[in-house]
Motif scaffolding. Structure first.
Motif, PDB file in Angstrom:
ATOM      1  N   UNK A  17       8.337  50.552  74.606  1.00 39.69           N
ATOM      2  CA  UNK A  17       8.307  51.217  73.303  1.00 39.69           C
ATOM      3  C   UNK A  17       9.400  50.604  72.420  1.00 39.69           C
ATOM      4  N   UNK A  18       9.476  51.004  71.167  1.00 40.44           N
ATOM      5  CA  UNK A  18      10.465  50.397  70.261  1.00 40.44           C
ATOM      6  C   UNK A  18      11.915  50.586  70.721  1.00 40.44           C
ATOM      7  N   UNK A  19      12.747  49.603  70.387  1.00 44.00           N
ATOM      8  CA  UNK A  19      14.194  49.740  70.590  1.00 44.00           C
ATOM      9  C   UNK A  19      14.697  50.839  69.664  1.00 44.00           C
ATOM     10  N   UNK A  20      15.684  51.581  70.128  1.00 45.61           N
ATOM     11  CA  UNK A  20      16.157  52.719  69.343  1.00 45.61           C
ATOM     12  C   UNK A  20      17.553  52.521  68.761  1.00 45.61           C
ATOM     13  N   UNK A  21      18.115  51.333  68.882  1.00 45.22           N
ATOM     14  CA  UNK A  21      19.454  51.085  68.373  1.00 45.22           C
ATOM     15  C   UNK A  21      19.588  51.211  66.870  1.00 45.22           C
TER      16      UNK A  21
ATOM     17  N   UNK B  74       1.313  61.295  67.039  1.00 42.83           N
ATOM     18  CA  UNK B  74       0.438  60.153  67.357  1.00 42.83           C
ATOM     19  C   UNK B  74      -0.921  60.326  66.697  1.00 42.83           C
ATOM     20  N   UNK B  75      -1.430  61.532  66.692  1.00 42.99           N
ATOM     21  CA  UNK B  75      -2.753  61.787  66.116  1.00 42.99           C
ATOM     22  C   UNK B  75      -2.773  61.697  64.599  1.00 42.99           C
ATOM     23  N   UNK B  76      -1.692  62.156  63.927  1.00 44.29           N
ATOM     24  CA  UNK B  76      -1.786  62.365  62.490  1.00 44.29           C
ATOM     25  C   UNK B  76      -0.846  61.544  61.620  1.00 44.29           C
ATOM     26  N   UNK B  77       0.281  61.093  62.139  1.00 42.93           N
ATOM     27  CA  UNK B  77       1.262  60.420  61.281  1.00 42.93           C
ATOM     28  C   UNK B  77       0.933  58.929  61.187  1.00 42.93           C
TER      29      UNK B  77
ATOM     30  N   UNK C   5       2.639  52.251  65.053  1.00 43.30           N
ATOM     31  CA  UNK C   5       3.424  51.928  66.248  1.00 43.30           C
ATOM     32  C   UNK C   5       2.545  51.917  67.490  1.00 43.30           C
ATOM     33  N   UNK C   6       1.622  52.851  67.577  1.00 45.16           N
ATOM     34  CA  UNK C   6       0.693  52.880  68.707  1.00 45.16           C
ATOM     35  C   UNK C   6      -0.149  51.610  68.736  1.00 45.16           C
TER      36      UNK C   6
ATOM     37  N   UNK D 248       0.696  49.946  72.015  1.00 46.48           N
ATOM     38  CA  UNK D 248      -0.426  50.334  72.878  1.00 46.48           C
ATOM     39  C   UNK D 248      -0.119  51.468  73.851  1.00 46.48           C
ATOM     40  N   UNK D 249       0.991  52.146  73.699  1.00 42.09           N
ATOM     41  CA  UNK D 249       1.352  53.224  74.616  1.00 42.09           C
ATOM     42  C   UNK D 249       1.747  54.457  73.822  1.00 42.09           C
ATOM     43  N   UNK D 250       0.944  55.524  73.894  1.00 43.31           N
ATOM     44  CA  UNK D 250       1.343  56.735  73.179  1.00 43.31           C
ATOM     45  C   UNK D 250       2.560  57.366  73.861  1.00 43.31           C
ATOM     46  N   UNK D 251       3.435  57.932  73.074  1.00 45.03           N
ATOM     47  CA  UNK D 251       4.624  58.568  73.623  1.00 45.03           C
ATOM     48  C   UNK D 251       4.246  59.931  74.195  1.00 45.03           C
TER      49      UNK D 251
END
Length: 165
Positions: A91-95, A117-120, A126-127, A131-134
């Motif tokens: 997933x994305x880096x969070x720094x 994930x569904x609406x924003x 990002x998905x 390719x991986x939902x949080x």
């Protein structure tokens, strides 16, 4: 197979009733329109900026070292399998996440990942990229707040939450 007279009469009555209604839909009225952006599926400006969820308009003070320690432990246990601070991983880096997103958005993503994930639209982008939902890992706002405090403490870019871009 024969039908009873009452059953046949009922079928005939239904057929006449539905054919008499015609195929045209009645004109839309103001009462048919959605009452809010939430009902229509559209996001409000606040939801676009702060995310979809329970967290709104946080007031952040100085970084709290005790909360940082708690948040680091939670991050290590629940988040680090997918997120790293300084590098892209699953997933994305969070720094630098707080230079790109508001703190409310970050917390709402932790607490309400499924709906985000569904609406924003940003999360959907990002998905498409990762390719991986949080998955929802946290349901306690206090834990999400602790992780946010940890993320504030390790920011590698300027904090400020520029919005959903």
């Amino acid at each position: 197979m024969t039908r009873s007279a009452p059953g046949l009469a009922l079928l005939l009555g239904l057929a006449l009733t539905t054919s008499a209604c015609g195929g045209d839909a009645p004109p839309a009225t103001d009462s048919d329109a959605p009452a809010s952006a939430a009902e229509s599926g559209a996001l409000t400006d606040v939801e676009l900026e702060q995310g979809i969820g329970p967290v709104r308009d946080l007031e952040l003070g100085p970084i709290d070292p005790a909360l940082v320690a708690q948040g680091e432990e939670i991050f290590t246990t629940k988040c680090s399998a997918c997120h790293k601070i300084g590098e892209r991983y699953v997933a994305p880096a969070l720094g630098e996440v707080l230079s790109r997103r508001r703190p409310e958005y970050v917390m709402n993503m932790m607490l309400n990942a499924g709906e985000m994930v569904e609406r924003h639209p940003v999360v959907r982008e990002l998905l498409a990229e990762f390719y991986t939902p949080m998955p929802v890992q946290l349901s306690d706002p206090a834990q999400a707040r602790a992780v946010l405090e940890y993320l504030r403490s390790v920011q590698t870019g300027p904090a400020g939450g520029a919005g959903p871009s």
